[in-house]
Scaffold this motif. Sequence first.
Motif, PDB file in Angstrom:
ATOM      1  N   TYR A  14      93.065  68.345  31.833  1.00 64.25           N
ATOM      2  CA  TYR A  14      94.294  69.036  31.454  1.00 64.25           C
ATOM      3  C   TYR A  14      94.531  70.234  32.358  1.00 64.25           C
ATOM      4  O   TYR A  14      93.593  70.929  32.748  1.00 64.25           O
ATOM      5  CB  TYR A  14      94.224  69.510  30.004  1.00 64.25           C
ATOM      6  CG  TYR A  14      94.198  68.371  29.019  1.00 64.25           C
ATOM      7  CD1 TYR A  14      95.371  67.818  28.534  1.00 64.25           C
ATOM      8  CD2 TYR A  14      92.996  67.839  28.593  1.00 64.25           C
ATOM      9  CE1 TYR A  14      95.343  66.764  27.641  1.00 64.25           C
ATOM     10  CE2 TYR A  14      92.962  66.782  27.701  1.00 64.25           C
ATOM     11  CZ  TYR A  14      94.144  66.242  27.225  1.00 64.25           C
ATOM     12  OH  TYR A  14      94.112  65.200  26.350  1.00 64.25           O
ATOM     13  N   ASN A  15      95.786  70.472  32.687  1.00 63.05           N
ATOM     14  CA  ASN A  15      96.173  71.630  33.481  1.00 63.05           C
ATOM     15  C   ASN A  15      96.027  72.873  32.600  1.00 63.05           C
ATOM     16  O   ASN A  15      96.588  72.927  31.513  1.00 63.05           O
ATOM     17  CB  ASN A  15      97.628  71.467  33.947  1.00 63.05           C
ATOM     18  CG  ASN A  15      98.082  72.563  34.861  1.00 63.05           C
ATOM     19  OD1 ASN A  15      97.837  73.730  34.615  1.00 63.05           O
ATOM     20  ND2 ASN A  15      98.764  72.189  35.918  1.00 63.05           N
ATOM     21  N   TYR A  17      97.285  75.753  32.870  1.00 64.53           N
ATOM     22  CA  TYR A  17      98.486  76.587  32.788  1.00 64.53           C
ATOM     23  C   TYR A  17      99.631  75.925  32.023  1.00 64.53           C
ATOM     24  O   TYR A  17     100.496  76.600  31.506  1.00 64.53           O
ATOM     25  CB  TYR A  17      98.963  76.975  34.184  1.00 64.53           C
ATOM     26  CG  TYR A  17      97.911  77.741  34.938  1.00 64.53           C
ATOM     27  CD1 TYR A  17      97.584  79.045  34.578  1.00 64.53           C
ATOM     28  CD2 TYR A  17      97.205  77.158  35.969  1.00 64.53           C
ATOM     29  CE1 TYR A  17      96.592  79.749  35.237  1.00 64.53           C
ATOM     30  CE2 TYR A  17      96.212  77.853  36.638  1.00 64.53           C
ATOM     31  CZ  TYR A  17      95.916  79.144  36.263  1.00 64.53           C
ATOM     32  OH  TYR A  17      94.933  79.836  36.922  1.00 64.53           O
ATOM     33  N   THR A  18      99.633  74.585  31.966  1.00 64.75           N
ATOM     34  CA  THR A  18     100.721  73.871  31.293  1.00 64.75           C
ATOM     35  C   THR A  18     100.270  73.045  30.105  1.00 64.75           C
ATOM     36  O   THR A  18     101.080  72.705  29.256  1.00 64.75           O
ATOM     37  CB  THR A  18     101.457  72.946  32.281  1.00 64.75           C
ATOM     38  OG1 THR A  18     100.545  71.951  32.755  1.00 64.75           O
ATOM     39  CG2 THR A  18     102.039  73.727  33.441  1.00 64.75           C
ATOM     40  N   VAL A  20      99.404  69.963  30.236  1.00 66.20           N
ATOM     41  CA  VAL A  20      99.740  68.565  30.500  1.00 66.20           C
ATOM     42  C   VAL A  20      98.549  67.892  31.176  1.00 66.20           C
ATOM     43  O   VAL A  20      97.833  68.515  31.962  1.00 66.20           O
ATOM     44  CB  VAL A  20     100.986  68.488  31.419  1.00 66.20           C
ATOM     45  CG1 VAL A  20     101.350  67.062  31.745  1.00 66.20           C
ATOM     46  CG2 VAL A  20     102.149  69.213  30.778  1.00 66.20           C
ATOM     47  N   GLY A  27     101.663  67.182  35.398  1.00 62.40           N
ATOM     48  CA  GLY A  27     100.452  67.954  35.171  1.00 62.40           C
ATOM     49  C   GLY A  27      99.901  68.628  36.403  1.00 62.40           C
ATOM     50  O   GLY A  27      99.087  69.530  36.316  1.00 62.40           O
ATOM     51  N   PRO A  31     102.499  76.903  37.830  1.00 63.72           N
ATOM     52  CA  PRO A  31     103.529  77.939  37.923  1.00 63.72           C
ATOM     53  C   PRO A  31     103.238  78.936  39.052  1.00 63.72           C
ATOM     54  O   PRO A  31     102.084  79.199  39.385  1.00 63.72           O
ATOM     55  CB  PRO A  31     103.460  78.642  36.564  1.00 63.72           C
ATOM     56  CG  PRO A  31     102.813  77.652  35.656  1.00 63.72           C
ATOM     57  CD  PRO A  31     101.895  76.836  36.510  1.00 63.72           C
ATOM     58  N   ARG A  50      95.851  74.826  23.069  1.00 69.78           N
ATOM     59  CA  ARG A  50      96.274  76.178  23.421  1.00 69.78           C
ATOM     60  C   ARG A  50      95.114  77.127  23.112  1.00 69.78           C
ATOM     61  O   ARG A  50      94.505  77.050  22.044  1.00 69.78           O
ATOM     62  CB  ARG A  50      97.495  76.558  22.583  1.00 69.78           C
ATOM     63  CG  ARG A  50      98.063  77.865  22.953  1.00 69.78           C
ATOM     64  CD  ARG A  50      99.414  77.655  23.591  1.00 69.78           C
ATOM     65  NE  ARG A  50     100.094  78.919  23.728  1.00 69.78           N
ATOM     66  CZ  ARG A  50     100.530  79.351  24.879  1.00 69.78           C
ATOM     67  NH1 ARG A  50     100.386  78.620  25.951  1.00 69.78           N
ATOM     68  NH2 ARG A  50     101.136  80.496  24.961  1.00 69.78           N
TER      69      ARG A  50
END
Length: 79
Positions: A14-15, A17-18, A20, A27, A31, A50
Amino acid sequence: MVRDLPAPLGAGGYNVYTGVQVDDPAGAAVPTAAQLGLEPPRFCAACGRRMMVQVRPDGWWAKCSRHGLVDSTDLESQR
């Protein structure tokens, strides 16, 4: 997968920062603020959840409810 990093940042698909999946074309996007080192990770790399993030004057810490805590000062040796 990035080696030698704690699970919330280095283990998984998983990324950070996002949130995804990295396999998803969306993904791979990071940013601009994150590319410049101005944004702490917000999602766990291992599970995509999160994370709770606290920004301090000298850095940040992020905590995944499943994979634990990572502190920016711990990552200084990785630079």
